[in-house]
Design a protein around this motif. Structure first.
Motif, PDB file in Angstrom:
ATOM      1  N   THR A  42      31.041  21.915  52.163  1.00 35.05           N
ATOM      2  CA  THR A  42      30.520  21.908  50.798  1.00 35.05           C
ATOM      3  C   THR A  42      31.103  23.046  49.982  1.00 35.05           C
ATOM      4  O   THR A  42      31.585  22.843  48.856  1.00 35.05           O
ATOM      5  CB  THR A  42      28.974  22.004  50.803  1.00 35.05           C
ATOM      6  N   VAL A  43      31.089  24.248  50.550  1.00 35.89           N
ATOM      7  CA  VAL A  43      31.635  25.409  49.830  1.00 35.89           C
ATOM      8  C   VAL A  43      33.133  25.239  49.610  1.00 35.89           C
ATOM      9  O   VAL A  43      33.648  25.522  48.524  1.00 35.89           O
ATOM     10  CB  VAL A  43      31.309  26.720  50.573  1.00 35.89           C
ATOM     11  N   ALA A  44      33.838  24.730  50.627  1.00 30.48           N
ATOM     12  CA  ALA A  44      35.283  24.511  50.487  1.00 30.48           C
ATOM     13  C   ALA A  44      35.586  23.502  49.382  1.00 30.48           C
ATOM     14  O   ALA A  44      36.482  23.718  48.557  1.00 30.48           O
ATOM     15  CB  ALA A  44      35.874  24.040  51.815  1.00 30.48           C
ATOM     16  N   MET A  45      34.848  22.405  49.352  1.00 35.11           N
ATOM     17  CA  MET A  45      35.063  21.384  48.326  1.00 35.11           C
ATOM     18  C   MET A  45      34.750  21.941  46.930  1.00 35.11           C
ATOM     19  O   MET A  45      35.472  21.677  45.972  1.00 35.11           O
ATOM     20  CB  MET A  45      34.197  20.154  48.614  1.00 35.11           C
ATOM     21  N   TYR A  46      33.686  22.696  46.832  1.00 33.53           N
ATOM     22  CA  TYR A  46      33.283  23.304  45.558  1.00 33.53           C
ATOM     23  C   TYR A  46      34.376  24.232  45.041  1.00 33.53           C
ATOM     24  O   TYR A  46      34.748  24.164  43.866  1.00 33.53           O
ATOM     25  CB  TYR A  46      31.976  24.055  45.766  1.00 33.53           C
ATOM     26  N   LEU A  47      34.916  25.066  45.905  1.00 31.44           N
ATOM     27  CA  LEU A  47      35.973  25.984  45.486  1.00 31.44           C
ATOM     28  C   LEU A  47      37.271  25.237  45.191  1.00 31.44           C
ATOM     29  O   LEU A  47      37.985  25.578  44.251  1.00 31.44           O
ATOM     30  CB  LEU A  47      36.185  27.060  46.549  1.00 31.44           C
ATOM     31  N   ALA A  48      37.571  24.199  45.961  1.00 37.50           N
ATOM     32  CA  ALA A  48      38.776  23.397  45.720  1.00 37.50           C
ATOM     33  C   ALA A  48      38.691  22.635  44.397  1.00 37.50           C
ATOM     34  O   ALA A  48      39.713  22.323  43.791  1.00 37.50           O
ATOM     35  CB  ALA A  48      38.999  22.424  46.869  1.00 37.50           C
ATOM     36  N   ASN A  49      37.464  22.350  43.954  1.00 46.53           N
ATOM     37  CA  ASN A  49      37.250  21.652  42.685  1.00 46.53           C
ATOM     38  C   ASN A  49      36.968  22.615  41.542  1.00 46.53           C
ATOM     39  O   ASN A  49      36.302  22.240  40.570  1.00 46.53           O
ATOM     40  CB  ASN A  49      36.103  20.646  42.822  1.00 46.53           C
ATOM     41  N   ALA A  50      37.488  23.832  41.646  1.00 53.13           N
ATOM     42  CA  ALA A  50      37.348  24.842  40.596  1.00 53.13           C
ATOM     43  C   ALA A  50      35.888  25.074  40.224  1.00 53.13           C
ATOM     44  O   ALA A  50      35.548  25.248  39.060  1.00 53.13           O
ATOM     45  CB  ALA A  50      38.180  24.475  39.372  1.00 53.13           C
ATOM     46  N   GLN A  51      35.002  25.038  41.231  1.00 54.07           N
ATOM     47  CA  GLN A  51      33.576  25.289  41.063  1.00 54.07           C
ATOM     48  C   GLN A  51      32.925  24.317  40.076  1.00 54.07           C
ATOM     49  O   GLN A  51      32.032  24.672  39.328  1.00 54.07           O
ATOM     50  CB  GLN A  51      33.336  26.751  40.669  1.00 54.07           C
ATOM     51  N   HIS A  52      33.388  23.092  40.118  1.00 58.10           N
ATOM     52  CA  HIS A  52      32.858  22.043  39.253  1.00 58.10           C
ATOM     53  C   HIS A  52      31.855  21.215  40.056  1.00 58.10           C
ATOM     54  O   HIS A  52      32.219  20.550  41.023  1.00 58.10           O
ATOM     55  CB  HIS A  52      34.012  21.166  38.754  1.00 58.10           C
ATOM     56  N   HIS A  53      30.595  21.246  39.641  1.00 58.25           N
ATOM     57  CA  HIS A  53      29.518  20.604  40.396  1.00 58.25           C
ATOM     58  C   HIS A  53      29.687  19.091  40.508  1.00 58.25           C
ATOM     59  O   HIS A  53      29.558  18.524  41.602  1.00 58.25           O
ATOM     60  CB  HIS A  53      28.165  20.925  39.767  1.00 58.25           C
ATOM     61  N   ALA A  54      29.938  18.418  39.409  1.00 58.20           N
ATOM     62  CA  ALA A  54      30.012  16.951  39.428  1.00 58.20           C
ATOM     63  C   ALA A  54      31.152  16.452  40.315  1.00 58.20           C
ATOM     64  O   ALA A  54      30.992  15.497  41.079  1.00 58.20           O
ATOM     65  CB  ALA A  54      30.153  16.397  38.011  1.00 58.20           C
TER      66      ALA A  54
END
Length: 157
Positions: A94-106
């Motif tokens: 989850t944290v990796a995906m969040y950071l890979a998506n430029a901290q974009h929640h959606a």
């Protein structure tokens, strides 16, 4: 002439070399790095150590150990949580995906196929494990680098 980037790695003569999978003809010409100590031509793609950026430390003798210490120091509680609960890396992923998506929640929710409330619950647990500083830009960079190193080490193991 600029040398091509290296998709995988080995070590030799100050250059990082790799063989392209399934391609026995992947040896570049002499301009790609010269002969190695045994007199054979280098096989595969070649990258200068400076082109490896932060990953350069992995190719030093102590680099792999230093990387393990960095990952453990940065992510230890998070990785322990995932391992103890047998979730296959829910919080780390989850944290990796969040950071890979430029901290974009959606985009993170979409990429993980989870509801926003689930994402926020995971963030709260990650904050408990990593500390509130997880959202600080410098701390986020350390976490992202540690997650990438951890993933790389798992793929190479």
């Amino acid at each position: 002439m600029r040398k091509p980037r290296c998709p995988a790695f080995g070590q030799g003569n100050g250059l990082v070399r790799a063989r392209r999978r399934g391609d026995p003809q992947s040896a570049p010409g002499g301009e790609a790095g010269g002969d190695d100590a045994a007199g054979a031509r280098p096989v595969g793609l070649v990258a200068e150590p400076a082109e490896l950026g932060a990953y350069r430390a992995l190719f030093a003798q102590t680099g792999a150990y230093d990387a393990q210490v960095f990952v453990r120091t940065t992510l230890g509680p998070l990785l322990d949580h995932d391992r103890e609960r047998g979730r296959g890396g829910d919080l780390a992923a989850t944290v990796a995906m969040y950071l890979a998506n430029a901290q974009h929640h959606a985009r993170t929710c979409s990429g993980l196929h989870i509801h926003a409330n689930t994402l926020y619950q995971r963030f709260n647990r990650a904050d408990d494990l990593l500390g509130e500083g997880r959202r600080n830009a410098d701390r986020a960079l350390d976490i992202q680098l540690a997650l990438r190193l951890h993933g790389l080490a798992r793929r190479l193991a």
